[in-house]
Write a protein that holds these residues in place. Sequence first.
Motif, PDB file in Angstrom:
ATOM      1  N   ALA A 711     -10.856 -54.828 -32.787  1.00 57.32           N
ATOM      2  CA  ALA A 711      -9.411 -55.014 -32.889  1.00 57.32           C
ATOM      3  C   ALA A 711      -8.704 -53.670 -32.815  1.00 57.32           C
ATOM      4  N   GLY A 712      -7.623 -53.638 -32.043  1.00 59.95           N
ATOM      5  CA  GLY A 712      -6.843 -52.414 -31.924  1.00 59.95           C
ATOM      6  C   GLY A 712      -7.351 -51.448 -30.882  1.00 59.95           C
ATOM      7  N   SER A 713      -8.304 -51.855 -30.043  1.00 57.46           N
ATOM      8  CA  SER A 713      -8.826 -50.967 -29.009  1.00 57.46           C
ATOM      9  C   SER A 713      -7.791 -50.761 -27.902  1.00 57.46           C
ATOM     10  N   THR A 714      -7.869 -49.590 -27.272  1.00 64.56           N
ATOM     11  CA  THR A 714      -7.065 -49.291 -26.080  1.00 64.56           C
ATOM     12  C   THR A 714      -8.039 -48.792 -25.020  1.00 64.56           C
ATOM     13  N   PRO A 715      -8.594 -49.678 -24.204  1.00 68.24           N
ATOM     14  CA  PRO A 715      -9.669 -49.271 -23.280  1.00 68.24           C
ATOM     15  C   PRO A 715      -9.243 -48.228 -22.252  1.00 68.24           C
ATOM     16  N   LEU A 716      -7.998 -48.306 -21.764  1.00 67.77           N
ATOM     17  CA  LEU A 716      -7.554 -47.417 -20.693  1.00 67.77           C
ATOM     18  C   LEU A 716      -6.440 -46.519 -21.228  1.00 67.77           C
ATOM     19  N   ARG A 717      -6.766 -45.245 -21.398  1.00 64.08           N
ATOM     20  CA  ARG A 717      -5.795 -44.308 -21.958  1.00 64.08           C
ATOM     21  C   ARG A 717      -5.472 -43.164 -20.987  1.00 64.08           C
ATOM     22  N   ASP A 732      -7.152 -37.940 -21.913  1.00 63.75           N
ATOM     23  CA  ASP A 732      -6.271 -39.085 -22.116  1.00 63.75           C
ATOM     24  C   ASP A 732      -4.811 -38.676 -21.975  1.00 63.75           C
ATOM     25  N   ASP A 733      -3.987 -39.620 -21.497  1.00 62.19           N
ATOM     26  CA  ASP A 733      -2.542 -39.412 -21.430  1.00 62.19           C
ATOM     27  C   ASP A 733      -1.818 -40.030 -22.615  1.00 62.19           C
ATOM     28  N   ILE A 734      -2.471 -40.961 -23.305  1.00 65.94           N
ATOM     29  CA  ILE A 734      -1.856 -41.566 -24.488  1.00 65.94           C
ATOM     30  C   ILE A 734      -2.908 -41.686 -25.583  1.00 65.94           C
ATOM     31  N   HIS A 735      -2.439 -41.710 -26.824  1.00 66.85           N
ATOM     32  CA  HIS A 735      -3.298 -42.101 -27.938  1.00 66.85           C
ATOM     33  C   HIS A 735      -3.555 -43.609 -27.854  1.00 66.85           C
ATOM     34  N   GLY A 736      -4.519 -44.077 -28.654  1.00 69.17           N
ATOM     35  CA  GLY A 736      -4.671 -45.514 -28.797  1.00 69.17           C
ATOM     36  C   GLY A 736      -3.372 -46.125 -29.294  1.00 69.17           C
ATOM     37  N   VAL A 737      -2.994 -47.287 -28.758  1.00 72.69           N
ATOM     38  CA  VAL A 737      -1.695 -47.887 -29.091  1.00 72.69           C
ATOM     39  C   VAL A 737      -1.583 -48.157 -30.585  1.00 72.69           C
ATOM     40  N   HIS A 738      -2.698 -48.422 -31.263  1.00 68.34           N
ATOM     41  CA  HIS A 738      -2.636 -48.689 -32.704  1.00 68.34           C
ATOM     42  C   HIS A 738      -2.171 -47.472 -33.492  1.00 68.34           C
TER      43      HIS A 738
END
Length: 893
Positions: A711-717, A732-738
């Motif tokens: 839960a809370g994964s962001t596979p493509l960052r 990465d260009d973004i942190h995990g969305v969570h």
Amino acid sequence: MAVRLDFYAWRRSTVFEAVATPALTPAGRLTGRVPLTLRNTERLGDTATESVVFDLLGPGDVGGLKPAAVRRVVPAPGSTEAENTKCAYVEFSAPDLPWRYTPRLAAGRQLAPWLVLVVGTPEEIVPQPGGTVAISASALGAHRLVESPRWAHVQDDVDHPGQRLVSRLLSPRPLAGNTGHRAVIVPAFTPNGAPAWADGSPGVTVTLLYSWEFTTAPAGDFPTLAARLRPHSGDATLGRVALAYPLPPSPGPGPEAPIVRGALAPLDSVDVDIPVEIGDDLETIAAPVLDPAADARRPVVSLPVYGDAWVADPTLALWSAQFRRDPRHRAVAGLGAKAGIDEQDKIVDAAVAQAGALAAASERIRALTAGLAAASALWNRRLPQDRLRRLVVFGPALRGMQTQTGTVLDRATGGARPLPPAIFSAAARRVLRPGPARTRHAADGATDPRAVLEVANRCAEPPPRAPDGLPHSDHLSEVVGVRNLDKVLRAAAGTGRVPVRRLRDLVGAFDRSPYSASTVGFFEQVMRQILDRVEAGRPIPLFDVLTVLEPRDGHPLPEQDLLIALRALLSERPDDEYDTPVLDDLVIEVLTERPDRPCDPVDLDRLADAVADAVDPTAHHPVVVDRVLDTIDGLDDQPLTPPELSPDLDIPAWQLLRDHDPDWLLPGAGTMPVDRVVAVTTNLVFVDAYLLGLNTQILGELRFRNIAVRAGSTPLRQFWSRAAPDGESFLDDIHGVHLWPTGSALGSGTHQPPAAAGADLVIVARTPLFRRYPHTVVYLTPAPLAGGEPDWDAAPDLAQRIIPSFQGSITPEIVFFGFDLDPALGGQHWVVFEEPPHGVQFFSGPHEGLSPARRHVYTDPLLHLDGAEFADAAYADPYRVMVRGSSLIPGAL
């Protein structure tokens, strides 16, 4: 550092200095003559001199070239992108090979090579049976032998003269664009020494020594294409597109269509607020449908809620709430979702590949947890409470415990440590184990591991100060009345002399009472001579003197023995027969102070505590946990339980956008004029919205395929494929969305890791240059400052390069390069397009890349027959085009 080159017109053996005339033999050879003189070494003046005549090999003596003779050919065999403005050439391993068999004498700096490189089309140059080749008149006309001296030269390295010599043979013929060519090496002379062809020859058939084929690219080369680049200020449509949003019919004109910025957007551009009418309408549509009569097992399909995969209540997160009122963000997220659908198999396969490692990781973690549980039980029940006895238990493992300066065993037993390594061995454990055969006759406590460690950790006792049978300095000190005779003897050993005063004290303290007056007189005479020798710095039989003055048993010598000893002292001997190391030996025998033996006992209690802490399985975070978890990637600080899949996929999202919706990468890029360069910036809002839509779709797809995802994964960052320092992955260009703060908006800097913080300057070029030269080097370099402003007339320091952090192409002719630089600072930098490294090249004609002063060698070839002069003038320097950043950045100076 660039290699500095120098060129020479020709090079060959000094044996040609013996050739006096250019006349040739019938075999086409030059003839040399050297004087030979014979001298009779037995009869001076008897000499005989004759001239010896010899022939030098000519072109008719060469049957072929060995493969190793050719070092390199340009263009490479089979090449399909050769530049038509450059000379084809061949390099030889031997610096003198092009002139080695020339049947001519040099005329200053001019010497024709004995072979030539001829280039033409396959129709003009046709190989024949028997190792020959037929060359047509058109190819011969482009290779006039009268000009052949300018086609060959020797290259030298100025910084390493004579160490990197290369001989080179050029073809002067300009090449046709987009055409196949054949290059052949053939002799320039016939076997009898005549030119192989003359001007106007209809064609010849000559020996074929070497050949290869290549194809030229369309007309033009790097300087030609790069010189066309011009700055482009862009237009109203570049990077922007109007979004059509149909509203319900209403009286009066509708709101202005909102403008969507692409992934690459104009500098200083921002998203203006959405019209209220559009925001209200979208919020109505996006609101979830609540139907009390609906079956909960069959929910009503509505617009996706971007954010519900990461936060429990998306309405509380500002970045998620923006999707409910702004169709621009929803449109961009829809592009990401569409890419996730189109590329679902590729993305899911990548996630499954990572999931395949979960079984191995889970097994490793299960083994770790089981081992910790078992070790904890043993630790609490079986481990001795005494810390030193516990250290003995850990002893066999010390060899495998690493520190920054070696193993624990090495540090505890090496160097000046008194502990021997064997005391921590398994064998020592067995010896100290209680048992009737081993401990029956041992004293109580003798095998106690604690006692053994404490005793072994003590420094060894020094030897006694008075070994049996040797004189002792303390006793001598009492006799002569010197408080510290050790220091006196050391001083004597340092100077190599016996202190006279101390010896005189010994003589004065001698007990004369047991002896007769004649014996005492004889004693005084002998001692006076001994003292005189010492004062003169001459050696004495010191041990014999001490035997008289200080007998070993402490009792005076009998008078007869004393007289014998005194007579022995009077006997004269050469100095070298005396005891040479007498004084040193005396010091060794007399000075018996404690030796300097370094000894550094171990703090056993501290060692025991440190080792216990390192292996304690009951600690809050045992060291072994990190040792095991460091072998597993992608756990993202998960607890010590079988891990869940949290994919981290190295798939740059910009490529998905380019492959499926390229117009959104830089809207209006297709309207850019050819050969133009423009500066834009990355759109952080677009990146957030696109990746949010893409990840929402992929998470749903993974769960649909029954692939368990944490839960809370962001596979493509990743969006822009920023190269990581290791060169093997992307940043990465973004942190995990969570991790996105609930109060942050799309494009917020809190969504970005430090390596991708802020908007980047991006240089976009539309040109055929990169299709022809995909390895063109692009970078920024700061312009020198004068008064705080860029001085565009001053030479820039090209060593201060800013290389791209990411790059890509929208079409084969539209490329972009992103730089980790504030776009506002781009106006103080040059944008440099540099020719990729290609080695040495020469222009085949008066190219525009040459200065007027260097084009003179093409105006009248017969006036410039020097191969070095031609090579120096035709040399194609690496080419670069520089565009002022101020011409690309609005408002820059």
